[in-house]
Design a protein around this motif. Structure first.
Motif, PDB file in Angstrom:
ATOM      1  N   LEU A 286       0.829  -1.198   0.000  1.00  0.00           N
ATOM      2  CA  LEU A 286       0.000   0.000   0.000  1.00  0.00           C
ATOM      3  C   LEU A 286       0.869   1.255   0.000  1.00  0.00           C
ATOM      4  N   PHE A 287       1.911   1.244   0.827  1.00  0.00           N
ATOM      5  CA  PHE A 287       2.823   2.384   0.897  1.00  0.00           C
ATOM      6  C   PHE A 287       3.518   2.618  -0.441  1.00  0.00           C
ATOM      7  N   ALA A 288       4.007   1.553  -1.061  1.00  0.00           N
ATOM      8  CA  ALA A 288       4.743   1.682  -2.319  1.00  0.00           C
ATOM      9  C   ALA A 288       3.843   2.233  -3.420  1.00  0.00           C
ATOM     10  N   PHE A 289       2.630   1.726  -3.495  1.00  0.00           N
ATOM     11  CA  PHE A 289       1.690   2.206  -4.516  1.00  0.00           C
ATOM     12  C   PHE A 289       1.375   3.685  -4.297  1.00  0.00           C
ATOM     13  N   ALA A 290       1.117   4.061  -3.036  1.00  0.00           N
ATOM     14  CA  ALA A 290       0.800   5.454  -2.724  1.00  0.00           C
ATOM     15  C   ALA A 290       1.975   6.375  -3.022  1.00  0.00           C
ATOM     16  N   SER A 291       3.198   5.887  -2.783  1.00  0.00           N
ATOM     17  CA  SER A 291       4.391   6.698  -3.036  1.00  0.00           C
ATOM     18  C   SER A 291       4.565   6.977  -4.526  1.00  0.00           C
ATOM     19  N   VAL A 292       4.368   5.954  -5.342  1.00  0.00           N
ATOM     20  CA  VAL A 292       4.479   6.136  -6.790  1.00  0.00           C
ATOM     21  C   VAL A 292       3.407   7.106  -7.286  1.00  0.00           C
ATOM     22  N   VAL A 317      -6.153  17.524  -4.628  1.00  0.00           N
ATOM     23  CA  VAL A 317      -6.818  16.360  -4.034  1.00  0.00           C
ATOM     24  C   VAL A 317      -6.088  15.077  -4.413  1.00  0.00           C
ATOM     25  N   LEU A 318      -5.747  14.932  -5.685  1.00  0.00           N
ATOM     26  CA  LEU A 318      -5.050  13.725  -6.132  1.00  0.00           C
ATOM     27  C   LEU A 318      -3.692  13.581  -5.454  1.00  0.00           C
ATOM     28  N   MET A 319      -2.985  14.695  -5.302  1.00  0.00           N
ATOM     29  CA  MET A 319      -1.693  14.653  -4.615  1.00  0.00           C
ATOM     30  C   MET A 319      -1.878  14.331  -3.137  1.00  0.00           C
ATOM     31  N   MET A 320      -2.920  14.911  -2.516  1.00  0.00           N
ATOM     32  CA  MET A 320      -3.189  14.654  -1.103  1.00  0.00           C
ATOM     33  C   MET A 320      -3.507  13.189  -0.847  1.00  0.00           C
ATOM     34  N   ILE A 321      -4.217  12.560  -1.777  1.00  0.00           N
ATOM     35  CA  ILE A 321      -4.536  11.138  -1.632  1.00  0.00           C
ATOM     36  C   ILE A 321      -3.252  10.315  -1.540  1.00  0.00           C
ATOM     37  N   GLY A 322      -2.283  10.624  -2.388  1.00  0.00           N
ATOM     38  CA  GLY A 322      -1.011   9.902  -2.345  1.00  0.00           C
ATOM     39  C   GLY A 322      -0.261  10.136  -1.054  1.00  0.00           C
ATOM     40  N   ILE A 323      -0.217  11.397  -0.605  1.00  0.00           N
ATOM     41  CA  ILE A 323       0.504  11.733   0.625  1.00  0.00           C
ATOM     42  C   ILE A 323      -0.113  11.027   1.823  1.00  0.00           C
ATOM     43  N   MET A 324      -1.447  11.115   1.940  1.00  0.00           N
ATOM     44  CA  MET A 324      -2.135  10.508   3.079  1.00  0.00           C
ATOM     45  C   MET A 324      -2.032   8.986   3.057  1.00  0.00           C
ATOM     46  N   SER A 325      -2.119   8.416   1.862  1.00  0.00           N
ATOM     47  CA  SER A 325      -2.133   6.954   1.754  1.00  0.00           C
ATOM     48  C   SER A 325      -0.785   6.328   2.074  1.00  0.00           C
ATOM     49  N   ARG A 326       0.289   7.097   2.063  1.00  0.00           N
ATOM     50  CA  ARG A 326       1.576   6.527   2.460  1.00  0.00           C
ATOM     51  C   ARG A 326       1.886   6.789   3.925  1.00  0.00           C
ATOM     52  N   MET A 327       1.248   7.818   4.515  1.00  0.00           N
ATOM     53  CA  MET A 327       1.491   8.132   5.919  1.00  0.00           C
ATOM     54  C   MET A 327       1.012   7.019   6.845  1.00  0.00           C
ATOM     55  N   VAL A 328      -0.200   6.520   6.607  1.00  0.00           N
ATOM     56  CA  VAL A 328      -0.806   5.550   7.518  1.00  0.00           C
ATOM     57  C   VAL A 328      -0.020   4.241   7.576  1.00  0.00           C
ATOM     58  N   PRO A 329       0.233   3.553   6.448  1.00  0.00           N
ATOM     59  CA  PRO A 329       0.958   2.276   6.541  1.00  0.00           C
ATOM     60  C   PRO A 329       2.391   2.427   7.026  1.00  0.00           C
ATOM     61  N   SER A 330       3.074   3.504   6.631  1.00  0.00           N
ATOM     62  CA  SER A 330       4.470   3.679   7.062  1.00  0.00           C
ATOM     63  C   SER A 330       4.547   3.934   8.565  1.00  0.00           C
ATOM     64  N   THR A 331       3.630   4.746   9.090  1.00  0.00           N
ATOM     65  CA  THR A 331       3.628   5.019  10.529  1.00  0.00           C
ATOM     66  C   THR A 331       3.309   3.768  11.327  1.00  0.00           C
TER      67      THR A 331
END
Length: 422
Positions: A286-292, A317-331
């Motif tokens: 999930l983190f890798a996909f969100a980062s890309v 919004v599209l950029m925010m989705i990527g940023i938020m989606s990598r924060m949760v799994p990495s944390t």
């Protein structure tokens, strides 16, 4: 057993209350820091600041927060976490009041330093409480809700803060944060139970020894490095976001609150969904996909010409989705690295590195970005975007190492083949 109920334990009523308390606490702390970005263009114009000056004002909070976290790391596991939270949150309120009282650039920088000394430790204490009270299988959901403070600050806090700033001056948002924080501190004092289970498993008597023990752990250092790089990538674009929107993309000051509000609403929708998803699928994937996804959006956004408001909103919004989606799994992954007796120190050091890295990112961005005068477009903002994309690539590799470390740790605790670590 592979049942969902066994894999994802249900939340108790008290756990839900803890999530709420920590979420609103994070909301105020994040808002205090985040409001500097939308106020950036207003501050740069009203105080006649250069990009380097504003970058330093943002960095002042981050550097002081990082230093504070390092200084308190050795003591973080020696006290009731509730008492620590209340102490530092009270200091954060005092620092925010000083921000509201500041009448000059030097006074504002001094107030930001005071606020950072206390506010920078609150996130690490909250993370230690979460790790103590919630299992790894629950933490994705918990992180999703607690980190909704980021989205909520954009939906509610930042637009209201901007309206107040336009009506009564840039000091007004800080008074709003201080007033809300007093209410939150009261809820913490009367509603949160003592968090002391970690005191029963302490081995290091000296805080200095405990700090050195934590830093010297090779596995912990992997988590520290991953967090630092994630923070650099996350902070570098933020300080000049509003100035870029106004001076390069053609967004008016009156449209900024709406832009931040819509982006924040998207965060409020995405964060809980990502939190639940990260408890069901592999967190690293999930983190890798969100980062890309984030890298692609950053590359497009930082090279946009002046365009319509709604196109800017869409890419935000599209950029925010990527940023938020990598924060949760990495944390969630990084939180699983430390042992119970080291969690407070680990989270403090981790938070310190996060803050210091963010300060470095803001300062470096200030040196990269240039502006001929206060109403000219920002120059080299796309260079900042390319740096963020490069750092994001490296962070994928480091989070992969954290992922493998956690899988190894979980398999050694419970070698049953049917147990799956997401």
């Amino acid at each position: 057993m592979e049942t969902k109920k066994a894999d994802v334990p249900a939340m108790t009523r008290y756990q839900k209350f803890v999530i709420f308390i920590l979420a609103v606490t994070q909301f105020t702390v994040i808002l205090d820091f985040m409001v500097m970005s939308p106020l950036g263009d207003l501050l740069m114009k009203s105080l006649k600041l250069k990009p380097q000056d504003f970058g330093f004002a943002v960095s002042a909070y981050a550097f002081s927060a990082g230093i504070s976290g390092l200084l308190t790391a050795g003591f973080a596991d020696k006290f009731d976490r509730k008492k620590l939270l209340l102490f530092f949150y009270s200091g954060f309120i005092v620092g925010t009041v000083f921000c509201g009282l500041a009448q000059s650039y030097p006074a504002l920088v001094a107030a930001r330093i005071i606020t950072g000394l206390f506010g920078g430790v609150i996130g690490s204490i909250s993370m230690a409480i979460i790790t103590d009270l919630f299992s790894l299988q629950q933490r994705g959901r918990v992180m999703g809700f607690v980190q909704m403070g980021f989205g909520a600050s954009q939906v509610l806090g930042i637009p209201i803060g901007l309206y107040l700033a336009n009506a009564w001056g840039w000091e007004a948002p800080f008074w709003m944060v201080a007033a809300l924080a007093v209410v939150v501190a009261t809820l913490i004092g009367f509603g949160l139970k003592p968090v002391i289970s970690h005191l029963a498993v302490q081995h290091d008597r000296s805080p200095i020894i405990h700090l050195v023990h934590t830093i010297s752990n090779r596995h912990y250092r992997i988590g520290f490095t991953a967090t630092a790089l994630l923070s650099i990538g996350g902070f570098m674009m933020m300080p000049f976001g509003s100035a870029y929107s106004v001076n390069n993309l053609g967004i008016s000051q009156q449209e900024l609150p709406e832009l931040f509000m819509i982006a924040g609403i998207s965060s409020l929708v995405v964060m809980p969904l990502v939190g639940r998803l990260s408890d069901k699928i592999d967190k690293f994937k999930l983190f890798a996909f969100a980062s890309v996804w984030m890298m692609v959006m950053v590359g497009i956004y930082t090279n946009l010409p002046p365009i319509s408001f709604w196109i800017v909103v869409t890419f935000n919004v599209l950029m925010m989705i990527g940023i938020m989606s990598r924060m949760v799994p990495s944390t969630a992954l990084v939180s699983a690295i430390p042992e119970m007796q080291d969690r407070g120190a680990f989270m403090s050091i981790n938070s310190s590195l996060q803050q210091i890295a963010g300060g470095v990112a803001a300062a470096v961005a200030g040196m990269i970005v240039a502006q001929k005068d206060q109403y000219s477009p920002l120059e080299h903002y796309n260079t900042v975007g390319y740096v963020v994309m490069t750092i994001t690539l490296v962070s994928i590799f480091l989070i992969f190492r954290v992922h493998r470390l956690i899988k190894s740790k979980m398999s050694s605790v419970n070698p049953a083949p049917q147990m799956e670590m997401a």
